[in-house]
Write a protein that holds these residues in place. Structure first.
Motif, PDB file in Angstrom:
ATOM      1  N   ALA A 188       0.827  -1.212   0.000  1.00 62.74           N
ATOM      2  CA  ALA A 188       0.000   0.000   0.000  1.00 62.74           C
ATOM      3  C   ALA A 188       0.862   1.261   0.000  1.00 62.74           C
ATOM      4  O   ALA A 188       0.608   2.202  -0.771  1.00 62.74           O
ATOM      5  CB  ALA A 188      -0.940   0.002   1.207  1.00 62.74           C
ATOM      6  N   PHE A 189       1.884   1.291   0.843  1.00 57.06           N
ATOM      7  CA  PHE A 189       2.770   2.457   0.917  1.00 57.06           C
ATOM      8  C   PHE A 189       3.489   2.666  -0.419  1.00 57.06           C
ATOM      9  O   PHE A 189       3.536   3.768  -0.955  1.00 57.06           O
ATOM     10  CB  PHE A 189       3.772   2.261   2.061  1.00 57.06           C
ATOM     11  CG  PHE A 189       4.676   3.437   2.310  1.00 57.06           C
ATOM     12  CD1 PHE A 189       4.158   4.657   2.725  1.00 57.06           C
ATOM     13  CD2 PHE A 189       6.048   3.315   2.150  1.00 57.06           C
ATOM     14  CE1 PHE A 189       4.994   5.743   2.969  1.00 57.06           C
ATOM     15  CE2 PHE A 189       6.894   4.383   2.394  1.00 57.06           C
ATOM     16  CZ  PHE A 189       6.364   5.603   2.800  1.00 57.06           C
ATOM     17  N   TYR A 197       2.567   1.557  -3.402  1.00 57.93           N
ATOM     18  CA  TYR A 197       1.640   1.934  -4.465  1.00 57.93           C
ATOM     19  C   TYR A 197       1.237   3.400  -4.344  1.00 57.93           C
ATOM     20  O   TYR A 197       1.161   4.106  -5.350  1.00 57.93           O
ATOM     21  CB  TYR A 197       0.389   1.044  -4.485  1.00 57.93           C
ATOM     22  CG  TYR A 197      -0.435   1.360  -5.705  1.00 57.93           C
ATOM     23  CD1 TYR A 197      -0.081   0.817  -6.931  1.00 57.93           C
ATOM     24  CD2 TYR A 197      -1.490   2.264  -5.655  1.00 57.93           C
ATOM     25  CE1 TYR A 197      -0.776   1.160  -8.080  1.00 57.93           C
ATOM     26  CE2 TYR A 197      -2.183   2.605  -6.797  1.00 57.93           C
ATOM     27  CZ  TYR A 197      -1.825   2.058  -8.009  1.00 57.93           C
ATOM     28  OH  TYR A 197      -2.491   2.416  -9.155  1.00 57.93           O
ATOM     29  N   LEU A 198       0.981   3.849  -3.145  1.00 64.35           N
ATOM     30  CA  LEU A 198       0.613   5.246  -2.935  1.00 64.35           C
ATOM     31  C   LEU A 198       1.712   6.175  -3.468  1.00 64.35           C
ATOM     32  O   LEU A 198       1.429   7.128  -4.206  1.00 64.35           O
ATOM     33  CB  LEU A 198       0.376   5.501  -1.450  1.00 64.35           C
ATOM     34  CG  LEU A 198      -0.019   6.913  -1.045  1.00 64.35           C
ATOM     35  CD1 LEU A 198      -1.363   7.290  -1.638  1.00 64.35           C
ATOM     36  CD2 LEU A 198      -0.058   7.023   0.471  1.00 64.35           C
ATOM     37  N   SER A 227       2.032   5.720  -7.441  1.00 59.29           N
ATOM     38  CA  SER A 227       0.901   6.329  -8.138  1.00 59.29           C
ATOM     39  C   SER A 227       1.041   7.853  -8.141  1.00 59.29           C
ATOM     40  O   SER A 227       0.835   8.499  -9.172  1.00 59.29           O
ATOM     41  CB  SER A 227      -0.423   5.922  -7.482  1.00 59.29           C
ATOM     42  OG  SER A 227      -1.510   6.546  -8.136  1.00 59.29           O
ATOM     43  N   ALA A 228       1.399   8.416  -7.001  1.00 57.42           N
ATOM     44  CA  ALA A 228       1.608   9.870  -6.937  1.00 57.42           C
ATOM     45  C   ALA A 228       2.706  10.282  -7.913  1.00 57.42           C
ATOM     46  O   ALA A 228       2.560  11.280  -8.639  1.00 57.42           O
ATOM     47  CB  ALA A 228       1.966  10.290  -5.519  1.00 57.42           C
ATOM     48  N   SER A 284      10.719   2.264  -1.326  1.00 59.64           N
ATOM     49  CA  SER A 284       9.578   2.501  -0.436  1.00 59.64           C
ATOM     50  C   SER A 284       9.571   1.499   0.713  1.00 59.64           C
ATOM     51  O   SER A 284       9.203   1.841   1.837  1.00 59.64           O
ATOM     52  CB  SER A 284       8.250   2.458  -1.204  1.00 59.64           C
ATOM     53  OG  SER A 284       7.878   1.134  -1.535  1.00 59.64           O
ATOM     54  N   VAL A 319      -6.164   3.340  -0.193  1.00 54.22           N
ATOM     55  CA  VAL A 319      -5.165   2.979  -1.202  1.00 54.22           C
ATOM     56  C   VAL A 319      -5.781   2.023  -2.223  1.00 54.22           C
ATOM     57  O   VAL A 319      -5.526   2.148  -3.428  1.00 54.22           O
ATOM     58  CB  VAL A 319      -3.896   2.391  -0.560  1.00 54.22           C
ATOM     59  CG1 VAL A 319      -2.924   1.901  -1.627  1.00 54.22           C
ATOM     60  CG2 VAL A 319      -3.218   3.434   0.316  1.00 54.22           C
ATOM     61  N   LEU A 363      -7.681   4.171  -4.528  1.00 55.28           N
ATOM     62  CA  LEU A 363      -6.785   4.833  -5.481  1.00 55.28           C
ATOM     63  C   LEU A 363      -6.399   3.873  -6.594  1.00 55.28           C
ATOM     64  O   LEU A 363      -6.416   4.230  -7.776  1.00 55.28           O
ATOM     65  CB  LEU A 363      -5.533   5.340  -4.758  1.00 55.28           C
ATOM     66  CG  LEU A 363      -4.407   5.869  -5.644  1.00 55.28           C
ATOM     67  CD1 LEU A 363      -4.860   7.110  -6.416  1.00 55.28           C
ATOM     68  CD2 LEU A 363      -3.168   6.166  -4.808  1.00 55.28           C
ATOM     69  N   TRP A 364      -6.069   2.634  -6.226  1.00 56.63           N
ATOM     70  CA  TRP A 364      -5.705   1.625  -7.216  1.00 56.63           C
ATOM     71  C   TRP A 364      -6.864   1.389  -8.198  1.00 56.63           C
ATOM     72  O   TRP A 364      -6.652   1.317  -9.407  1.00 56.63           O
ATOM     73  CB  TRP A 364      -5.317   0.337  -6.485  1.00 56.63           C
ATOM     74  CG  TRP A 364      -5.005  -0.826  -7.368  1.00 56.63           C
ATOM     75  CD1 TRP A 364      -3.916  -0.990  -8.172  1.00 56.63           C
ATOM     76  CD2 TRP A 364      -5.797  -2.001  -7.530  1.00 56.63           C
ATOM     77  NE1 TRP A 364      -3.980  -2.194  -8.815  1.00 56.63           N
ATOM     78  CE2 TRP A 364      -5.131  -2.836  -8.435  1.00 56.63           C
ATOM     79  CE3 TRP A 364      -7.006  -2.426  -6.982  1.00 56.63           C
ATOM     80  CZ2 TRP A 364      -5.633  -4.075  -8.814  1.00 56.63           C
ATOM     81  CZ3 TRP A 364      -7.507  -3.661  -7.346  1.00 56.63           C
ATOM     82  CH2 TRP A 364      -6.823  -4.465  -8.258  1.00 56.63           C
ATOM     83  N   ASP A 384      -7.162   4.262 -10.487  1.00 64.36           N
ATOM     84  CA  ASP A 384      -6.078   4.204 -11.469  1.00 64.36           C
ATOM     85  C   ASP A 384      -6.340   3.152 -12.546  1.00 64.36           C
ATOM     86  O   ASP A 384      -5.540   2.982 -13.459  1.00 64.36           O
ATOM     87  CB  ASP A 384      -4.744   3.879 -10.772  1.00 64.36           C
ATOM     88  CG  ASP A 384      -4.111   5.087 -10.108  1.00 64.36           C
ATOM     89  OD1 ASP A 384      -4.517   6.235 -10.401  1.00 64.36           O
ATOM     90  OD2 ASP A 384      -3.184   4.879  -9.293  1.00 64.36           O
TER      91      ASP A 384
END
Length: 194
Positions: free
Chosen positions: A8-9, A11-12, A15-16, A97, A168, A171-172, A175
């Motif tokens: 999750a961390f 990907y966040l 993605s940003a 990350s 998250v 967000l995925w 996306d």
């Protein structure tokens, strides 16, 4: 941190990055490589420590910045050679990350930053009190985690934690759920013809 927390961390952050730097969402191959890279240090160190006993703890070569930087550079060079620099960036982002999360996570418990976790071989940890093997160590950690999250005083934190994980995942999904089609394609190509 748990595997899903690293994912999750990572990907966040990725993605940003893709939205800001490339003005797009992460793509399938990038998402799959990112997912693997967010787990890479633990996939290296935990079996070498818990299973083979080569290291006294699960923070060793895979978590070391001395190994991470050249490993990310090699993967980036290979990806660039295959005209996929985005995949190289995804690997580096996932790997870094993971290390950043391991440095930051002790601070969430009021213990300060955990830089020692990424400084192998200059910093090593004392061995575990007992050698219970890979399955035993994994079971011990899962049992401790399940005990913690089922305590009534943990409920506010658990709700916040689940909310962040769901954000998250949201967000995925926004996306375009990158990686699903690529993963299904890989699985289909490997299944035997009937």
């Amino acid at each position: 941190m748990w595997p899903w927390e690293h994912l999750a961390f990572g990907y966040l952050l990725y993605s940003a990055w893709t939205h800001v730097a490339w003005r797009r969402s992460p793509r399938g191959a990038e998402a799959l490589v990112l997912a693997l890279a967010t787990q890479f240090p633990d996939l290296v160190d935990k079996p070498l420590s818990w299973g083979l006993g080569l290291f006294p703890q699960g923070y060793a070569i895979g978590h070391s910045v001395l190994f991470a930087v050249p490993a990310a550079a090699v993967v980036a060079a290979v990806a660039l050679r295959h005209d996929r620099p985005d995949v190289g960036v995804a690997f580096a982002a996932g790997y870094v990350s993971h290390l950043a999360a391991d440095v930051l996570s002790p601070a969430l418990k009021g213990q300060g930053l955990g830089f020692e976790r990424v400084l192998w071989p200059f910093v090593t940890f004392e061995g575990y009190e007992s050698d219970v093997g890979f399955a035993g160590r994994f079971t011990l950690y899962v049992g401790r985690y399940l005990h913690e999250v089922t305590q009534p005083e943990y409920l506010p934190f658990l709700l916040l934690y689940l909310g962040m994980l769901l954000a998250v995942v949201g967000l995925w999904v926004l996306d375009g759920a990158p990686g699903i089609r690529s993963l299904l394609g890989v699985l289909r190509s490997r299944s035997p013809d009937v």
